[in-house]
Design an enzyme around this catalytic site. Structure first.
Site, short mmCIF file in Angstrom:
data_model
loop_
_atom_site.label_atom_id
_atom_site.label_comp_id
_atom_site.label_asym_id
_atom_site.label_seq_id
_atom_site.Cartn_x
_atom_site.Cartn_y
_atom_site.Cartn_z
N GLU A 33 6.74 2.48 5.45
CA GLU A 33 6.40 1.04 5.20
C GLU A 33 7.42 0.34 6.01
O GLU A 33 7.15 -0.71 6.52
CB GLU A 33 6.03 0.76 3.87
CG GLU A 33 4.94 1.54 3.31
CD GLU A 33 5.21 1.72 1.62
OE1 GLU A 33 4.06 2.20 1.14
OE2 GLU A 33 6.16 1.14 1.17
N ASP A 220 -5.87 3.56 -1.25
CA ASP A 220 -6.67 4.49 -1.92
C ASP A 220 -7.53 3.89 -2.84
O ASP A 220 -7.08 2.58 -3.43
CB ASP A 220 -6.13 5.67 -2.45
CG ASP A 220 -4.86 5.20 -3.29
OD1 ASP A 220 -3.86 4.94 -2.89
OD2 ASP A 220 -5.02 5.09 -4.66
#
Ligand code: ADE
Length: 262
Positions: A33, A220
């Site tokens: 990230e 998710d």
């Protein structure tokens, strides 16, 4: 040895005489990230020790527009070689970064699980309005509230409007999966998204009176059909692009503004 570090940007004032935001610390738990943002802001890795010698924590820094930008990544576990995710490392680097860098603002950026029942979809980017813990259950009066540690985040109405971000409550715990106990607490927290760092960063930053903006992108769906770990790994790289674009827009937005304008 932790010592205060300053770089050279001059603090200016906005038209109404308030000091503009000058130093920003972006706390990101995963290397995947962090690195695209390090490149975007053209930051370099710090080779002086602003953190105690021997810790794996990594600081990237540089000047972007009118801001001193620092990306802090807690690095990799010295034994296992995986990213130091979770609340312990997040608390430690938040504390050490505030001590060393005296930021005007912290941005905690990362991925999160989302609840489709609350309208979250994979790839959505949220700004957290509130944070709380869901795995600190202490069923004794008042200690119960201490464990949950619920708090509202720094108010940023203009930022939310300008960037068209989704807004939701964030619940934090040290597990990627969700036990039935966790689920009950997360629902009680009213959360739309769940992560592994946010409430810990908020706790430390509140102690030291530094405002935090939480930007979380959904990898998710927690109340969906797919196994969480599989869905998370499948979507991590693609969702990171959305996360990093949002963080980049936040940094552009805060440039030359004072805290009250966010
Ligand atoms: N980060 C990304 N997905 C997550 C999940 N389901 N739980 C906690 N942290 C996450």
């Amino acid at each position: 040895m932790v010592e205060a570090v300053t770089e050279t940007t001059t603090t200016t004032n906005t038209d109404d005489g308030k000091p503009t935001i000058s130093t920003v610390v972006i706390i990101i738990a995963m290397q995947t990230e962090a690195l695209p943002l390090v490149n975007k802001f053209q930051l370099s890795q710090d080779h002086h020790f602003v953190f105690p010698e021997g810790v794996p924590w990594v600081r990237y820094h540089g000047v972007y527009k009118d801001l001193q930008v620092n990306i802090i990544w807690p690095g990799k576990d010295l034994l296992l070689g995986v990213d130091n995710i979770g609340t312990i490392s997040a608390s430690l680097v938040t504390y050490a970064s505030i001590q060393a860098l005296k930021p005007d603002l912290i941005i905690n950026a990362g991925t999160a699980g989302g609840f489709k029942a609350k309208g979250a979809c994979v790839g959505d980017v949220y700004l957290a309005s509130d944070v709380a813990f869901h795995d600190r259950r202490i069923p004794i009066p008042v200690f119960d509230q201490y464990g949950i540690g619920a708090r509202q985040t720094f108010s940023t109405p203009n930022l939310i409007k300008e960037l068209n971000l989704k807004v939701g409550k964030l619940s934090t715990g040290d597990s990627l999966d969700m036990s039935p106990h966790d689920e009950t607490s997360i629902l009680a927290n009213g959360a739309t998204i769940k992560d592994m760092e946010g409430a810990a960063v908020a706790y430390v930053a509140d102690l030291l009176s530094v405002p935090v903006v939480f930007i979380k992108a959904v990898t998710d769906i927690v109340d969906g059909e797919k196994p969480t770990a599989e869905e998370f790994l499948q979507n991590l790289v693609a969702v990171t692009a959305a996360l990093d674009q949002a963080v980049s827009q936040v940094v552009d937005f805060i440039n030359r503004k004072h805290l009250g304008e966010l």
